[in-house]
Design a protein around this motif. Sequence first.
Motif, PDB file in Angstrom:
ATOM      1  N   LEU A  39       0.819  -1.215   0.000  1.00 45.45           N
ATOM      2  CA  LEU A  39       0.000   0.000   0.000  1.00 45.45           C
ATOM      3  C   LEU A  39       0.848   1.258   0.000  1.00 45.45           C
ATOM      4  CD1 LEU A  39      -2.565  -1.136   2.713  1.00 45.45           C
ATOM      5  CD2 LEU A  39      -2.789  -1.324   0.237  1.00 45.45           C
ATOM      6  N   GLN A  41       1.547   3.401  -2.229  1.00 48.25           N
ATOM      7  CA  GLN A  41       1.017   4.569  -2.925  1.00 48.25           C
ATOM      8  C   GLN A  41      -0.054   5.293  -2.129  1.00 48.25           C
ATOM      9  OE1 GLN A  41       0.457   1.444  -3.630  1.00 48.25           O
ATOM     10  NE2 GLN A  41      -1.488   1.067  -4.679  1.00 48.25           N
ATOM     11  N   PHE A  42      -0.444   4.715  -0.974  1.00 50.61           N
ATOM     12  CA  PHE A  42      -1.514   5.325  -0.192  1.00 50.61           C
ATOM     13  C   PHE A  42      -1.002   5.984   1.081  1.00 50.61           C
ATOM     14  CE2 PHE A  42      -3.510   1.695  -2.424  1.00 50.61           C
ATOM     15  CZ  PHE A  42      -4.275   2.436  -3.296  1.00 50.61           C
ATOM     16  N   SER A  71     -12.223   8.718  -6.948  1.00 46.29           N
ATOM     17  CA  SER A  71     -11.449   7.703  -7.661  1.00 46.29           C
ATOM     18  C   SER A  71     -11.230   6.486  -6.771  1.00 46.29           C
ATOM     19  CB  SER A  71     -10.099   8.284  -8.096  1.00 46.29           C
ATOM     20  OG  SER A  71      -9.326   8.639  -6.959  1.00 46.29           O
ATOM     21  N   ASP A  73      -8.312   5.149  -5.880  1.00 46.31           N
ATOM     22  CA  ASP A  73      -7.262   5.427  -4.902  1.00 46.31           C
ATOM     23  C   ASP A  73      -7.793   6.266  -3.747  1.00 46.31           C
ATOM     24  OD1 ASP A  73      -5.551   4.018  -6.468  1.00 46.31           O
ATOM     25  OD2 ASP A  73      -4.511   5.757  -7.305  1.00 46.31           O
ATOM     26  N   THR A  74      -8.651   7.228  -4.045  1.00 47.25           N
ATOM     27  CA  THR A  74      -9.247   8.030  -2.979  1.00 47.25           C
ATOM     28  C   THR A  74     -10.109   7.171  -2.069  1.00 47.25           C
ATOM     29  OG1 THR A  74      -9.247   9.986  -4.397  1.00 47.25           O
ATOM     30  CG2 THR A  74     -10.695  10.023  -2.485  1.00 47.25           C
ATOM     31  N   VAL A  76      -9.672   4.039  -1.375  1.00 45.02           N
ATOM     32  CA  VAL A  76      -8.792   3.242  -0.508  1.00 45.02           C
ATOM     33  C   VAL A  76      -8.232   4.107   0.616  1.00 45.02           C
ATOM     34  CG1 VAL A  76      -6.663   1.898  -0.439  1.00 45.02           C
ATOM     35  CG2 VAL A  76      -8.238   1.624  -2.347  1.00 45.02           C
ATOM     36  N   ARG A  77      -7.839   5.338   0.309  1.00 43.39           N
ATOM     37  CA  ARG A  77      -7.326   6.238   1.346  1.00 43.39           C
ATOM     38  C   ARG A  77      -8.386   6.512   2.410  1.00 43.39           C
ATOM     39  NH1 ARG A  77      -4.793   8.685  -3.303  1.00 43.39           N
ATOM     40  NH2 ARG A  77      -2.521   8.605  -3.136  1.00 43.39           N
ATOM     41  N   ARG A 168     -11.366  -1.455  -2.840  1.00 49.39           N
ATOM     42  CA  ARG A 168     -11.185  -1.503  -4.301  1.00 49.39           C
ATOM     43  C   ARG A 168     -12.344  -2.251  -4.968  1.00 49.39           C
ATOM     44  NH1 ARG A 168      -5.739  -3.126  -3.044  1.00 49.39           N
ATOM     45  NH2 ARG A 168      -4.243  -1.438  -3.297  1.00 49.39           N
TER      46      ARG A 168
END
Length: 339
Positions: A39, A41-42, A71, A73-74, A76-77, A168
């Motif tokens: 993870l 990238q988060f 998105s 990715d957002t 997941v954050r 996801r």
Amino acid sequence: MKLNRLWTALAVALLMGGCASLAPDGGAGPLIAIAEPTLKQFDVRAPSEHTQTHSSAEQTLDALLAQSPMSMDTAVRIALLSNPRVASGFAQLRISDAERVQAMTLPNPHLAIARAVAGDKRMREQAIGINVLGLLTLPWRSQIQSKQVELATLQAAQDMLQVAAQARKAWISAVAARQSAVYAEDSTTAAEAAAELARRMTSVGNWSRLNHAKVQAALLDARTQQARAENIATMERERLVRALGLWGNQTRFELPNRLPDLPKAMREAQGIEAQALSQRLDVRYARLKAEAVAKSLGLTQATGVVSALDLRLGRGTTVDQNSGDKERKRMWELELPIP
């Protein structure tokens, strides 16, 4: 030789007990080190490192929710920040770290004072005792609890990765359901236009009633499919809300109308099976769990017969009231429960 070993074990136990302290980050460092390669990238961090106050946490979450459309990715954050399962993993890790410190804490000594009168003589005794067995087993108990901390770390890492994966999947399912609902709405619009054209042609005698009925049946089927698609889109959106750990006004976020385009070429991955097996946290958890059970069983067997061993050191004074003579003596006492 045996006496030297005993004193060495006691010295090690005292040293370990004196060095026991809580981890500054609550044990989050090893957890982040495990989860970060997957993870990275988060920007994975402990909840206390994300924000210092509840208000700043809400500001961070509001900033992520303000990104429209949301998105993947957002999503997941947001899940890593607000999902209670992640917060529970960090809390359980801090509890395990506290239990580790408690397991390494030296047993408390106990003080005994006695006074007796026999005729003209008065006797006073003072003694201090300590659980020798607790001191001797301190290294083993420390190792067992350290294994428990590692288990809690792996479990929290698994929970974090599962939360990210669920976010996801839920985002993809919600966006796909929304895209299907949009297509179903377009199909219904086209079917309504066809039905209106069929009605007009039938009214002027250019179409038969049978053809008109077929177009009306197609319109009803399109409306049924649209209602079903909208229902599925609502269900998938609610599943995404639960995966992100949102509630109230936080659920008023916007999703894209369609999924991202597929990549033009498949990504090459060599040795992906071996990499997956080497990085499986559930396998590491099971192996570590077996080691922890083995160490705990060894301590249980060692203390199964002798569960306590207290050593008391003291001194007594006897005073003769007539002559004023005093008699002092030193003594030691070993208390061992009968199995």
